[in-house]
Scaffold this motif. Structure first.
Motif, PDB file in Angstrom:
ATOM      1  N   ASN A  60       0.834  -1.207   0.000  1.00  0.00           N
ATOM      2  CA  ASN A  60       0.000   0.000   0.000  1.00  0.00           C
ATOM      3  C   ASN A  60       0.871   1.260   0.000  1.00  0.00           C
ATOM      4  N   VAL A  61       1.677   1.364  -1.054  1.00  0.00           N
ATOM      5  CA  VAL A  61       2.581   2.492  -1.242  1.00  0.00           C
ATOM      6  C   VAL A  61       2.122   3.300  -2.448  1.00  0.00           C
ATOM      7  N   ASP A  74       5.779   8.684  -3.580  1.00  0.00           N
ATOM      8  CA  ASP A  74       4.897   9.832  -3.407  1.00  0.00           C
ATOM      9  C   ASP A  74       4.421   9.922  -1.955  1.00  0.00           C
ATOM     10  N   LEU A  75       4.848  10.973  -1.276  1.00  0.00           N
ATOM     11  CA  LEU A  75       4.398  11.251   0.090  1.00  0.00           C
ATOM     12  C   LEU A  75       3.727  12.618   0.176  1.00  0.00           C
ATOM     13  N   THR A  76       3.264  13.111  -0.963  1.00  0.00           N
ATOM     14  CA  THR A  76       2.618  14.417  -1.004  1.00  0.00           C
ATOM     15  C   THR A  76       1.162  14.300  -0.559  1.00  0.00           C
ATOM     16  N   LYS A  83       3.161   7.138   4.218  1.00  0.00           N
ATOM     17  CA  LYS A  83       3.827   6.496   5.337  1.00  0.00           C
ATOM     18  C   LYS A  83       5.272   6.191   4.935  1.00  0.00           C
ATOM     19  N   PRO A  84       6.164   6.089   5.903  1.00  0.00           N
ATOM     20  CA  PRO A  84       7.554   5.761   5.578  1.00  0.00           C
ATOM     21  C   PRO A  84       7.691   4.317   5.094  1.00  0.00           C
ATOM     22  N   VAL A  85       8.708   4.106   4.265  1.00  0.00           N
ATOM     23  CA  VAL A  85       9.116   2.761   3.867  1.00  0.00           C
ATOM     24  C   VAL A  85      10.409   2.451   4.613  1.00  0.00           C
ATOM     25  N   VAL A  86      10.459   1.306   5.270  1.00  0.00           N
ATOM     26  CA  VAL A  86      11.607   0.959   6.110  1.00  0.00           C
ATOM     27  C   VAL A  86      12.449  -0.112   5.432  1.00  0.00           C
ATOM     28  N   VAL A  87      13.750   0.165   5.308  1.00  0.00           N
ATOM     29  CA  VAL A  87      14.705  -0.795   4.744  1.00  0.00           C
ATOM     30  C   VAL A  87      15.403  -1.487   5.911  1.00  0.00           C
ATOM     31  N   VAL A  88      15.242  -2.795   6.003  1.00  0.00           N
ATOM     32  CA  VAL A  88      15.836  -3.588   7.087  1.00  0.00           C
ATOM     33  C   VAL A  88      17.025  -4.348   6.515  1.00  0.00           C
ATOM     34  N   LYS A  89      18.233  -3.953   6.914  1.00  0.00           N
ATOM     35  CA  LYS A  89      19.423  -4.598   6.339  1.00  0.00           C
ATOM     36  C   LYS A  89      19.882  -5.800   7.142  1.00  0.00           C
ATOM     37  N   GLY A  90      19.389  -5.977   8.369  1.00  0.00           N
ATOM     38  CA  GLY A  90      19.765  -7.139   9.164  1.00  0.00           C
ATOM     39  C   GLY A  90      20.983  -6.881  10.017  1.00  0.00           C
ATOM     40  N   ASP A  91      21.060  -7.567  11.152  1.00  0.00           N
ATOM     41  CA  ASP A  91      22.156  -7.347  12.096  1.00  0.00           C
ATOM     42  C   ASP A  91      23.496  -7.830  11.563  1.00  0.00           C
ATOM     43  N   GLY A  92      23.498  -8.780  10.669  1.00  0.00           N
ATOM     44  CA  GLY A  92      24.754  -9.322  10.165  1.00  0.00           C
ATOM     45  C   GLY A  92      25.412  -8.482   9.090  1.00  0.00           C
ATOM     46  N   GLN A  93      24.756  -7.441   8.641  1.00  0.00           N
ATOM     47  CA  GLN A  93      25.285  -6.602   7.560  1.00  0.00           C
ATOM     48  C   GLN A  93      25.833  -5.305   8.159  1.00  0.00           C
ATOM     49  N   ILE A 212      12.745   5.649   4.952  1.00  0.00           N
ATOM     50  CA  ILE A 212      12.571   6.507   3.780  1.00  0.00           C
ATOM     51  C   ILE A 212      11.286   7.302   3.972  1.00  0.00           C
ATOM     52  N   GLY A 213      11.419   8.582   4.264  1.00  0.00           N
ATOM     53  CA  GLY A 213      10.241   9.435   4.423  1.00  0.00           C
ATOM     54  C   GLY A 213       9.793   9.637   5.851  1.00  0.00           C
ATOM     55  N   GLY A 214      10.627   9.288   6.834  1.00  0.00           N
ATOM     56  CA  GLY A 214      10.188   9.469   8.208  1.00  0.00           C
ATOM     57  C   GLY A 214      11.301   9.279   9.209  1.00  0.00           C
ATOM     58  N   HIS A 215      10.921   9.378  10.487  1.00  0.00           N
ATOM     59  CA  HIS A 215      11.847   9.280  11.609  1.00  0.00           C
ATOM     60  C   HIS A 215      11.500   8.036  12.418  1.00  0.00           C
ATOM     61  N   PRO A 216      12.498   7.227  12.814  1.00  0.00           N
ATOM     62  CA  PRO A 216      12.189   5.970  13.514  1.00  0.00           C
ATOM     63  C   PRO A 216      11.557   6.159  14.887  1.00  0.00           C
ATOM     64  N   PHE A 217      11.737   7.325  15.495  1.00  0.00           N
ATOM     65  CA  PHE A 217      11.213   7.538  16.838  1.00  0.00           C
ATOM     66  C   PHE A 217       9.893   8.310  16.841  1.00  0.00           C
ATOM     67  N   SER A 218       9.304   8.506  15.672  1.00  0.00           N
ATOM     68  CA  SER A 218       8.037   9.231  15.596  1.00  0.00           C
ATOM     69  C   SER A 218       6.921   8.421  16.253  1.00  0.00           C
TER      70      SER A 218
END
Length: 532
Positions: A60-61, A74-76, A83-93, A212-218
């Motif tokens: 739903n982006v 588009d976040l206009t 809403k933000p899109v979150v990229v999770v790279k993993g603890d091993g990276q 992408i498009g936001g703050h993690p602590f919001s």
């Protein structure tokens, strides 16, 4: 005959190809083709890079067909899903396994939005304080870059006059990070606008997910989501060259600057302690006065002390590049910066190469020695002894300058064919002023000040005293134009050395209408090369 004509036609055709694709072709700098992360936002959320990542919020982006090349995130206000899109790279990276990083993205924001937002961030909540980095949009319509290890913080917040992002146009933002040199460079539309020393930073800070498009602590991610478009977010596992970054951007978007094709006939240097960001007479009025004084002086390169939060604003007003060694020690330059060097402590000194036209260079060494001990009251008491002053100077400033000059030896060897300039607030007088001839004006004292003597012994020339050798007629006081009751002295200096490079004129600036913005005077020196 037919065979001969055929050979001639083939020869002409080959010559045409050589002219078309050889001599007249400008080589294009290629960008590395295998980034770690590359999000194109072409109607889908997927990583085209080599790092295995997962996503949150990738369903739903909303996408816009107004992208840099095709579509964009588009976040206009027109987007159905904000809403933000979150990229999770993993603890091993771990990004710290690479020699450096280059992080870039395109952004476009509406000029009528008065609010500040986080555009892209990677922050982890450490036990003491957040660690990571972010780019944000400011209320003025420009952007803010921040990098922190939880204890130290580097912040760059330019003005919307020179570096807007909220003007309905696409802009390329990003930064590079060199782990070995502990140096970050901020880029706007392909131009390296700022350089930050990170000598005291722990750079193991890339632990969090990328928002992408936001703050993690919001606490309300939809309400706080960035209002605008984002495209082509990319992370490379290396420090891209300036040429590669300009290729990313395209020539038409570079900042407009006055370029000089040949080495300048002269080079004007200023050093100035602007006193708590120059804001004593106003948050904006003060730095504006500082910029006006610099502009009127004709300075090409300025060593600023106590710039703090005003440095990038003043640089933007002037249209200059910005180098920050520490919050209180920076350099503004008409010309771009090259390599930086970590000399002694960040709050006291550093070194940066300034790239002049036609492959010419100079090395700038900004200096800010300790202000304690304050020996002015002791000297003015009438009971001071020269040997006592020297002993107390050696306990702080004398020791600091010795470390600085010792660490500069390798730089002097590497740049022996180029001018090297020390400029700053030394908080100490000069042995060239506290002389026998000037004893009557110097409280009856003759003092071999260890700071100035150490610099002179290293082969550097006091530029002001070179132009004005008579210390009685030309005292050149820089402390203090604002406080006449304190001991008046010359404590701000520009020193230089280098073959075929000499001071041609100098002046002290300590007045300005309607009011001088600092408690220190500015020192200005113009230099010329002997072959001009």
């Amino acid at each position: 005959m037919k065979k001969l004509l055929c050979v001639l036609w083939i020869s002409r055709f080959l010559l045409f190809l050589v002219l078309l694709f050889g001599c007249n072709r400008i080589p294009v700098t290629e960008v590395p083709s295998m980034p770690l992360i590359h999000l194109e936002f072409d109607n889908k959320i997927s990583n085209e890079g080599v790092l295995p990542v997962t996503f949150r919020g990738d369903e739903n982006v909303s996408f816009s067909n107004d992208g840099v090349s095709n579509y964009s995130l588009d976040l206009t206000s027109a987007a159905k899903f904000r809403k933000p899109v979150v990229v999770v790279k993993g603890d091993g990276q771990s990004f710290n396994d690479y020699p450096g990083l280059s992080i870039f993205f395109w952004v476009k924001a509406h000029p009528g939005d008065p609010y500040e937002y986080t555009i892209i961030s990677q922050l982890a909540d450490d036990e003491l304080a957040p660690q990571g980095w972010l780019f944000g949009k400011t209320t003025s319509g420009s952007y803010r870059w921040m990098l922190t290890d939880g204890l130290n913080e580097a912040v760059y917040e330019p003005t919307s006059i020179r570096q807007p992002v909220a003007n309905d146009e696409w802009h390329l933002l990003g930064y590079t990070l060199d782990f070995a040199r502990k140096e970050a460079r901020v880029y706007y539309n392909g131009e390296n606008v700022a350089v930050f020393c990170l000598q005291n930073f722990n750079l193991d800070i890339f632990k969090g997910d990328i928002y992408i498009g936001g703050h993690p602590f919001s606490t309300n991610p939809i309400r706080d989501a960035f209002h605008g478009l984002i495209d082509e977010f990319t992370i490379w596992s290396r420090v891209l060259t300036p040429e590669q970054i300009k290729t990313l951007c395209g020539d038409e978007r570079h900042l407009t600057r006055r370029r000089r094709e040949a080495r300048p006939d002269s080079l004007t240097i200023m050093t100035w302690n602007i006193w708590n960001g120059g804001r004593a007479d106003g948050l904006f009025a003060g730095p504006q006065r500082v910029a006006e004084i610099i502009q009127e002086s004709g300075a090409d390169i300025i060593s600023l002390q106590e710039a703090f939060d005003s440095g990038e604003m003043i640089a933007d007003i002037l249209g200059f590049y910005y180098y920050q060694r520490s919050p209180g020690l920076s350099i503004l330059s008409r010309y771009p910066f090259g390599r930086t060097y970590n000399v002694y402590r960040p709050r006291h000194s550093g070194a940066v190469v300034v790239n002049l036209p036609r492959d010419n260079q100079i090395v700038m060494v900004p200096v800010a020695l300790s202000y304690l001990p304050n020996l002015g009251p002791y000297i003015m008491s009438g009971h001071a002894r020269a040997d006592s002053v020297i002993i107390r100077e050696m306990q702080s400033r004398g020791s600091e300058i010795r470390f600085i000059m010792w660490e500069m030896q390798s730089i002097q060897n590497s740049y022996s064919d180029y001018p090297i300039i020390l400029a700053g607030d030394f908080n100490s007088g000069s042995h060239l002023d506290w002389t026998e001839a000037n004893r009557e004006n110097r409280f009856g004292l003759v003092i071999e000040h260890p700071v100035s003597k150490t610099i002179e012994d290293a082969g550097f020339i006091d530029a002001f005293r070179y132009i004005y050798p008579n210390e009685v007629k030309n005292p050149g006081f820089t402390w203090s134009p604002r406080y006449k009751e304190v001991m008046q002295d010359r404590i701000n200096f520009i020193y230089y050395k280098g073959p075929g490079f000499n001071a041609s004129w100098s002046r002290v600036i300590d007045q300005f209408e309607p009011g001088f913005p600092s408690d220190h005077a500015a020192v200005v020196v113009s230099f010329k090369w002997d072959d001009q």
